[in-house]
Enzyme design. Structure first.
Site, short mmCIF file in Angstrom:
data_model
loop_
_atom_site.label_atom_id
_atom_site.label_comp_id
_atom_site.label_asym_id
_atom_site.label_seq_id
_atom_site.Cartn_x
_atom_site.Cartn_y
_atom_site.Cartn_z
CG ASP A 1 -3.86 -7.85 6.23
OD1 ASP A 1 -3.44 -7.35 5.59
OD2 ASP A 1 -4.00 -6.19 7.14
N GLY B 1 2.63 -0.04 -2.57
CA GLY B 1 1.96 0.06 -0.96
C GLY B 1 2.28 -1.21 -0.37
CD GLN B 2 5.25 -6.55 -2.48
OE1 GLN B 2 5.82 -6.08 -3.18
NE2 GLN B 2 5.49 -7.71 -1.78
CG HIS C 1 0.60 -10.81 0.04
ND1 HIS C 1 1.79 -9.74 0.12
CD2 HIS C 1 -0.48 -9.14 0.41
CE1 HIS C 1 2.12 -8.75 0.58
NE2 HIS C 1 1.02 -8.58 1.12
CG HIS D 1 -4.24 -6.73 0.05
ND1 HIS D 1 -5.07 -6.61 1.90
CD2 HIS D 1 -2.97 -7.40 -0.30
CE1 HIS D 1 -3.16 -6.42 1.91
NE2 HIS D 1 -2.54 -6.41 0.52
P1 DGP Z 1 1.16 -5.50 2.31
O1 DGP Z 1 0.81 -3.84 2.02
O2 DGP Z 1 0.23 -5.59 0.35
O3 DGP Z 1 2.44 -5.51 1.55
O4 DGP Z 1 -0.03 -6.07 3.10
C1 DGP Z 1 0.90 -7.09 3.60
C2 DGP Z 1 -1.02 -6.65 4.46
O5 DGP Z 1 -0.30 -7.86 5.75
C3 DGP Z 1 -1.10 -5.80 5.16
O6 DGP Z 1 -2.07 -5.30 5.48
C4 DGP Z 1 -0.93 -6.13 7.09
C5 DGP Z 1 -0.79 -7.41 7.15
N1 DGP Z 1 0.17 -8.30 7.80
C6 DGP Z 1 1.42 -8.08 8.37
N2 DGP Z 1 1.82 -8.58 9.12
C7 DGP Z 1 1.09 -10.02 9.32
C8 DGP Z 1 0.96 -10.44 10.50
O7 DGP Z 1 1.98 -11.04 11.44
N3 DGP Z 1 -0.55 -11.57 10.31
C9 DGP Z 1 -1.55 -11.01 9.54
N4 DGP Z 1 -2.50 -12.44 9.71
N5 DGP Z 1 -1.35 -9.76 8.90
C10 DGP Z 1 -0.44 -9.43 8.86
#
Ligand code: DGP
Length: 111
Positions: free
Chosen positions: A31, A92-93, A99, A101
């Site tokens: 992340d 919180g999405q 995906h 976590h």
């Molecule tokens: P959610 O809130 O469950 O939709 O989590 C989305 C997650 O994705 C958040 O913790 C940050 C991560 N994220 C967003 N953009 C990027 C990216 O461009 N690269 C990576 N590696 N993670 C990302």
């Protein structure tokens, strides 16, 4: 692939990521905004908006995503870990491509 989806762009290789696993159906990467010492995401390659958009046809894929968590956590050196799927804005999405976590690397706070 969804043209405006950041995870689809990562899957296509158009945006770099710190990848830890990939096969023909699934990718996993760290992340970009880690909420724990180790925080990675397991992402099906097919664009599905959220867990709420999944149906019976996704059962095997979701099972694969879930079962990858312990093996990738072990590879990352985690003795224990936490999983989470945020679903919908109220859940919180932020990225609307389903995906999982995976958090670990420290004693995680009680939920
Ligand atoms: P959610 O809130 O469950 O939709 O989590 C989305 C997650 O994705 C958040 O913790 C940050 C991560 N994220 C967003 N953009 C990027 C990216 O461009 N690269 C990576 N590696 N993670 C990302």
């Amino acid at each position: 692939m969804s043209a405006d989806c950041i995870f689809c762009k990562i899957i296509a290789g158009n945006i770099p990521s710190s990848k830890i696993y990939e096969d023909d159906e699934v990718i996993a990467f760290h992340d970009v905004h880690p909420k724990a010492k180790v925080h990675f995401l397991i992402v099906p390659k097919v664009h599905i908006e959220s867990l709420a958009s999944c149906g019976a046809r996704h059962q095997a894929l979701l099972g694969k995503v879930l079962l990858l968590a312990p093996s990738l956590a072990k590879e990352q050196g985690l003795a224990g870990f936490r999983t989470m799927i945020n679903t919908g804005r109220d859940g919180g999405q932020e990225v609307f491509h389903v995906h999982l976590h995976v958090f670990g690397g420290d004693q995680l706070p009680k939920t």
